[in-house]
Design an enzyme around this catalytic site. Sequence first.
Site, short mmCIF file in Angstrom:
data_model
loop_
_atom_site.label_atom_id
_atom_site.label_comp_id
_atom_site.label_asym_id
_atom_site.label_seq_id
_atom_site.Cartn_x
_atom_site.Cartn_y
_atom_site.Cartn_z
N ASP A 1 0.83 -1.20 0.00
CA ASP A 1 0.00 0.00 0.00
C ASP A 1 0.86 1.25 0.00
O ASP A 1 1.48 1.59 1.01
CB ASP A 1 -0.93 -0.02 1.22
CG ASP A 1 -1.93 1.13 1.19
OD1 ASP A 1 -1.78 2.03 0.34
OD2 ASP A 1 -2.85 1.13 2.02
N ASP B 1 -1.78 5.73 -6.53
CA ASP B 1 -2.11 4.83 -5.43
C ASP B 1 -2.10 3.39 -5.94
O ASP B 1 -2.63 3.09 -7.00
CB ASP B 1 -3.49 5.18 -4.86
CG ASP B 1 -3.91 4.24 -3.73
OD1 ASP B 1 -3.06 3.99 -2.85
OD2 ASP B 1 -5.04 3.75 -3.73
#
Length: 437
Positions: free
Chosen positions: A119, A317
Amino acid sequence: MRLSFPSLFPLLCLTLLFLSLALGLTQPNCETPDQGSTLQVLHVYSPCSPFRPKEPLSWEESVLQMQAKDKARLQFLSSLVARKSVVPIASGRQIVQNPTYIVRAKIGTPAQTMLMAMDTSSDVAWIPCNGCLGCSSTLFNSPASTTYKSLGCQAAQCKQVPKPTCGGGVCSFNLTYGGSSLAANLSQDTITLATDAVPGYSFGCIQKATGGSLPAQGLLGLGRGPLSLLSQTQNLYQSTFSYCLPSFKSLNFSGSLRLGPVGQPKRIKYTPLLKNPRRPSLYFVNLMAVRVGRRVVDVPPGSFTFNPSTGAGTIFDSGTVFTRLVTPAYIAVRDAFRNRVGRNLTVTSLGGFDTCYTVPIAAPTITFMFTGMNVTLPPDNLLIHSTAGSTTCLAMAAAPDNVNSVLNVIANLQQQNHRLLYDVPNSRLGVARELCT
Ligand SMILES: *[C@@H]1O[C@H](CO)[C@@H](O)[C@H](O)[C@H]1NC(C)=O
Ligand SMILES: *[C@@H]1O[C@H](CO)[C@@H](O)[C@H](O)[C@H]1NC(C)=O
Ligand SMILES: *[C@@H]1O[C@H](CO)[C@@H](O)[C@H](O)[C@H]1NC(C)=O
Ligand SMILES: *[C@@H]1O[C@H](CO)[C@@H](O)[C@H](O)[C@H]1NC(C)=O
Ligand SMILES: *[C@@H]1O[C@H](CO)[C@@H](O)[C@H](O)[C@H]1NC(C)=O
């Protein structure tokens, strides 16, 4: 009725495919050891992933599920930029997990293997630990590790976690993530990534989890804020890493996460990273415009403007699947796309996608124009097709209505089969085409 060879041929191919699948002939080698500082990256739906759905989902179901997960993801990202907590989304559908790519990490002595989610928008790592209430899968057995210790309230790291609390001298913290929340003890142990051992790595040992959207075996935070992997391995990796995400359509997954400056691509286009002091973990960039085919789309002024005080701007992201643009910009891009595909074709929708076609289309490329770098995406990064090939959708959407929608997110479907190089010391992000499936 007699079956001619041409009508039998597809049947024959299918039979062969199923046979070879059954015999494991096309199965990738799931135990490929990670070498040097490079880790294999798997999609959660990969044949090597224990998290793939037990019952194969229909194409429509899997698209809707990814959209539902993205919604929780965007709420999480918006809560980061707005610095306020948001009410988790209640969903009737089971949200399996988000983000969507995992790597193999070894924790403790002797090492215990965990498949942790990557992440880029999180800092502190967390792992489900023994005794965890509400954790679903493999747990890290901390008493079995000779190098494990929990950190006290006085530890410097305890000041870097969100809202730390002190119970029985142990530093603990709570965190919301998408529609879920967790309570963890701040701990330290050796983490081994590929062949690199990082002693005294600080992470949250999850004691309690609620909600279904936490990655089952933990999360590796690749953000650039305090307590992220980058911050804890400055000497080893010099805040530099790259990845190539495999397409989730491909059965033979072999993406990679390469840590440190060694072996990174030399021929790559860069755009400067922007820093939002209120949100140090996120990788902001300056998106200036979007081109559909050769024409620059006319978007309302300010749609992409970086504003550290409101959190507005554009981030890359790894955990969001489908790119989101602020609503006025998305509508302009979508309309330009529809015009290029053909004004006379009927447009349908599928869940959150509003630009789908049930006839074959000739799609234009879409170019994201960043400061110093144009990234032109081919149809594979723009469209998703139903398995039967009858439906094609533009795989982007407007930011959901119910979240503070000032953030543009360049998501992982749009990053697949590209190498993304995060070069924090030089404050730049590089993108180059690379076939990683
Ligand atoms: C899978 O990929 C490996 C290397 O990337 C290749 O050697 C192998 O032939 C591929 N297998 C299939 C079935 O495509
Ligand atoms: C976490 O901390 C609590 C005290 O706050 C303690 O009871 C528990 O044993 C700790 N768990 C681990 C795995 O260290
Ligand atoms: C953190 O979560 C635990 C377990 O759910 C709860 O008992 C505790 O009150 C929470 N602490 C804070 C500060 O919210
Ligand atoms: C679109 O449809 C209109 C009327 O139905 C027709 O006149 C026009 O030629 C069509 N355009 C294209 C590009 O097919
Ligand atoms: C990006 O493309 C535009 C044309 O649309 C061009 O003017 C510009 O110079 C390009 N930028 C870079 C960095 O190549």
